[in-house]
Design a protein around this motif. Sequence first.
Motif, PDB file in Angstrom:
ATOM      1  N   ARG A  32       0.835  -1.204   0.000  1.00 38.01           N
ATOM      2  CA  ARG A  32       0.000   0.000   0.000  1.00 38.01           C
ATOM      3  C   ARG A  32       0.869   1.253   0.000  1.00 38.01           C
ATOM      4  N   LEU A  33       1.905   1.269   0.836  1.00 41.01           N
ATOM      5  CA  LEU A  33       2.772   2.437   0.924  1.00 41.01           C
ATOM      6  C   LEU A  33       3.585   2.642  -0.353  1.00 41.01           C
ATOM      7  N   HIS A  34       3.938   1.544  -1.012  1.00 49.60           N
ATOM      8  CA  HIS A  34       4.646   1.684  -2.288  1.00 49.60           C
ATOM      9  C   HIS A  34       3.778   2.418  -3.308  1.00 49.60           C
ATOM     10  N   GLY A  35       2.484   2.134  -3.299  1.00 54.09           N
ATOM     11  CA  GLY A  35       1.582   2.867  -4.193  1.00 54.09           C
ATOM     12  C   GLY A  35       1.586   4.353  -3.895  1.00 54.09           C
ATOM     13  N   GLU A  36       1.644   4.715  -2.607  1.00 55.03           N
ATOM     14  CA  GLU A  36       1.700   6.129  -2.233  1.00 55.03           C
ATOM     15  C   GLU A  36       3.031   6.762  -2.635  1.00 55.03           C
ATOM     16  N   LEU A  37       4.124   5.983  -2.518  1.00 50.09           N
ATOM     17  CA  LEU A  37       5.420   6.522  -2.932  1.00 50.09           C
ATOM     18  C   LEU A  37       5.456   6.803  -4.431  1.00 50.09           C
ATOM     19  N   VAL A  38       4.825   5.936  -5.212  1.00 48.16           N
ATOM     20  CA  VAL A  38       4.747   6.187  -6.654  1.00 48.16           C
ATOM     21  C   VAL A  38       3.934   7.453  -6.920  1.00 48.16           C
ATOM     22  N   ALA A  39       2.833   7.630  -6.185  1.00 51.15           N
ATOM     23  CA  ALA A  39       2.037   8.855  -6.347  1.00 51.15           C
ATOM     24  C   ALA A  39       2.859  10.081  -5.960  1.00 51.15           C
ATOM     25  N   MET A  40       3.624   9.970  -4.895  1.00 49.02           N
ATOM     26  CA  MET A  40       4.493  11.073  -4.485  1.00 49.02           C
ATOM     27  C   MET A  40       5.530  11.363  -5.562  1.00 49.02           C
ATOM     28  N   GLN A  41       6.096  10.305  -6.132  1.00 47.20           N
ATOM     29  CA  GLN A  41       7.087  10.466  -7.198  1.00 47.20           C
ATOM     30  C   GLN A  41       6.510  11.251  -8.372  1.00 47.20           C
ATOM     31  N   GLU A  42       5.303  10.896  -8.779  1.00 45.92           N
ATOM     32  CA  GLU A  42       4.695  11.583  -9.924  1.00 45.92           C
ATOM     33  C   GLU A  42       4.405  13.046  -9.589  1.00 45.92           C
ATOM     34  N   TRP A  43       4.040  13.314  -8.340  1.00 48.65           N
ATOM     35  CA  TRP A  43       3.817  14.702  -7.910  1.00 48.65           C
ATOM     36  C   TRP A  43       5.132  15.485  -7.940  1.00 48.65           C
ATOM     37  N   VAL A  44       6.213  14.871  -7.448  1.00 48.80           N
ATOM     38  CA  VAL A  44       7.522  15.527  -7.461  1.00 48.80           C
ATOM     39  C   VAL A  44       7.929  15.866  -8.893  1.00 48.80           C
ATOM     40  N   LYS A  45       7.752  14.921  -9.805  1.00 49.48           N
ATOM     41  CA  LYS A  45       8.127  15.149 -11.202  1.00 49.48           C
ATOM     42  C   LYS A  45       7.276  16.254 -11.843  1.00 49.48           C
ATOM     43  N   SER A  46       5.977  16.236 -11.568  1.00 45.19           N
ATOM     44  CA  SER A  46       5.087  17.188 -12.234  1.00 45.19           C
ATOM     45  C   SER A  46       5.193  18.597 -11.669  1.00 45.19           C
ATOM     46  N   THR A  47       5.557  18.721 -10.392  1.00 42.54           N
ATOM     47  CA  THR A  47       5.621  20.047  -9.763  1.00 42.54           C
ATOM     48  C   THR A  47       7.031  20.615  -9.706  1.00 42.54           C
ATOM     49  N   GLY A  48       8.037  19.781  -9.976  1.00 45.18           N
ATOM     50  CA  GLY A  48       9.408  20.248  -9.843  1.00 45.18           C
ATOM     51  C   GLY A  48       9.853  20.386  -8.401  1.00 45.18           C
ATOM     52  N   ALA A  49       9.217  19.632  -7.508  1.00 46.16           N
ATOM     53  CA  ALA A  49       9.610  19.669  -6.092  1.00 46.16           C
ATOM     54  C   ALA A  49      11.020  19.107  -5.918  1.00 46.16           C
ATOM     55  N   LYS A  50      11.654  19.495  -4.806  1.00 49.25           N
ATOM     56  CA  LYS A  50      13.010  19.032  -4.484  1.00 49.25           C
ATOM     57  C   LYS A  50      12.981  18.431  -3.081  1.00 49.25           C
ATOM     58  N   VAL A  51      13.354  17.165  -2.980  1.00 46.41           N
ATOM     59  CA  VAL A  51      13.292  16.458  -1.703  1.00 46.41           C
ATOM     60  C   VAL A  51      14.661  15.862  -1.401  1.00 46.41           C
ATOM     61  N   CYS A  52      15.149  16.087  -0.185  1.00 47.07           N
ATOM     62  CA  CYS A  52      16.437  15.539   0.252  1.00 47.07           C
ATOM     63  C   CYS A  52      16.225  14.819   1.585  1.00 47.07           C
ATOM     64  N   ILE A  53      16.622  13.554   1.653  1.00 44.32           N
ATOM     65  CA  ILE A  53      16.401  12.723   2.837  1.00 44.32           C
ATOM     66  C   ILE A  53      17.742  12.189   3.317  1.00 44.32           C
ATOM     67  N   LEU A  54      18.056  12.418   4.579  1.00 41.37           N
ATOM     68  CA  LEU A  54      19.293  11.916   5.174  1.00 41.37           C
ATOM     69  C   LEU A  54      18.993  10.760   6.103  1.00 41.37           C
ATOM     70  N   PHE A  55      19.785   9.707   6.007  1.00 40.77           N
ATOM     71  CA  PHE A  55      19.681   8.586   6.938  1.00 40.77           C
ATOM     72  C   PHE A  55      20.995   8.443   7.685  1.00 40.77           C
ATOM     73  N   GLU A  56      20.906   8.572   8.995  1.00 42.47           N
ATOM     74  CA  GLU A  56      22.039   8.355   9.885  1.00 42.47           C
ATOM     75  C   GLU A  56      21.611   7.366  10.962  1.00 42.47           C
ATOM     76  N   GLY A  57      22.580   6.910  11.752  1.00 45.03           N
ATOM     77  CA  GLY A  57      22.213   6.009  12.838  1.00 45.03           C
ATOM     78  C   GLY A  57      23.329   5.063  13.208  1.00 45.03           C
ATOM     79  N   ARG A  58      23.034   4.249  14.191  1.00 43.11           N
ATOM     80  CA  ARG A  58      23.985   3.236  14.647  1.00 43.11           C
ATOM     81  C   ARG A  58      24.295   2.244  13.530  1.00 43.11           C
ATOM     82  N   ASP A  59      25.486   1.655  13.572  1.00 37.24           N
ATOM     83  CA  ASP A  59      25.770   0.541  12.679  1.00 37.24           C
ATOM     84  C   ASP A  59      24.784  -0.580  12.965  1.00 37.24           C
ATOM     85  N   THR A  60      24.306  -1.210  11.893  1.00 44.93           N
ATOM     86  CA  THR A  60      23.312  -2.301  11.910  1.00 44.93           C
ATOM     87  C   THR A  60      21.899  -1.808  12.200  1.00 44.93           C
ATOM     88  N   ALA A  61      21.677  -0.503  12.280  1.00 44.07           N
ATOM     89  CA  ALA A  61      20.336  -0.016  12.630  1.00 44.07           C
ATOM     90  C   ALA A  61      19.332  -0.193  11.500  1.00 44.07           C
TER      91      ALA A  61
END
Length: 288
Positions: free
Chosen positions: A45-74
């Motif tokens: 279900r969430l993958h379907g929402e991510l695809v919808a988000m992707q199409e919105w990003v492409k059509s609107t020219g949005a810019k999204v930056c996501i950082l992942f940090e954390g413990r090793d093995t997290a």
Amino acid sequence: MAKHHTKTDHRADGAGLLAELDSGPDGVKPQPLMKRKEYLRELRRLHGELVAMQEWVKSTGAKVCILFEGRDTAGKGGTIKAITERVSPRTFRVLALPAPTERERSQMYLQRYLPHLPGAGDVVIFDRSWYNRAGVERVMGFCTDEQVDQFLRFTPAVEQTIVDSGVILLKYWLEVSPEEQTRRLESRINDPRKVWKLSDLDLLSYSRWYDYARARDAMFRATDTAWAPWYVVHSDDKKRARLNVISHLLSQIPYTPLEHGDVVLPKRQKAHGYDSDHLMVRHIPTPY
């Protein structure tokens, strides 16, 4: 459809985050490990929402930056894979920068990260980011205390500039318990499929649990801001953690699913005498 939630103000000293780390979110007892069937149902279900988000990003020219940090093995890599496995790599770019070159070491620290920030229609995911300086570089002595202090002073202003330029910036810290970290590292030692994940640096970081904790706490205090807050994810249950991250990520992007018209496959052309029987090709063995 995910609804966009306005970000509430976050305390710049990171105190709220630190209170959560020991007790878990809101002090709630951990739930039983999620079953695979339930996980796959929600992930679909969430993958379907991510695809919808992707199409919105492409059509609107949005810019999204996501950082992942954390413990090793997290579970950073597994979470990123769960986010990206059903979307286009031309829109979702994953970056895990190698060790800096001699030339990059001579540059301003953040300089080598800036060219990778998203342009219009991009989602950029950093599998570890400029926060290496506040974590592994600090703990392992790869930089000086003065360099760390300078980084912690300047980073909030740099991130405000990034956000002011129109980038949606999300920062996730994945936290794992010491017991679960031990279990995961032992599984890497004993599983030939995972041995490539085990490095000398992993073993050193394992022995310095509290050095990393102190470095993490200092990072939160200095860089958990109203414009670029840290979001903590408890990841002893990898399945729940992945779903929680995706759900939260979607809630932070003001996307609306695009309407799709009805699609009908056209008729396939007739062979008109085409015959492939005369073509000699090599086929792979079929043991399965």
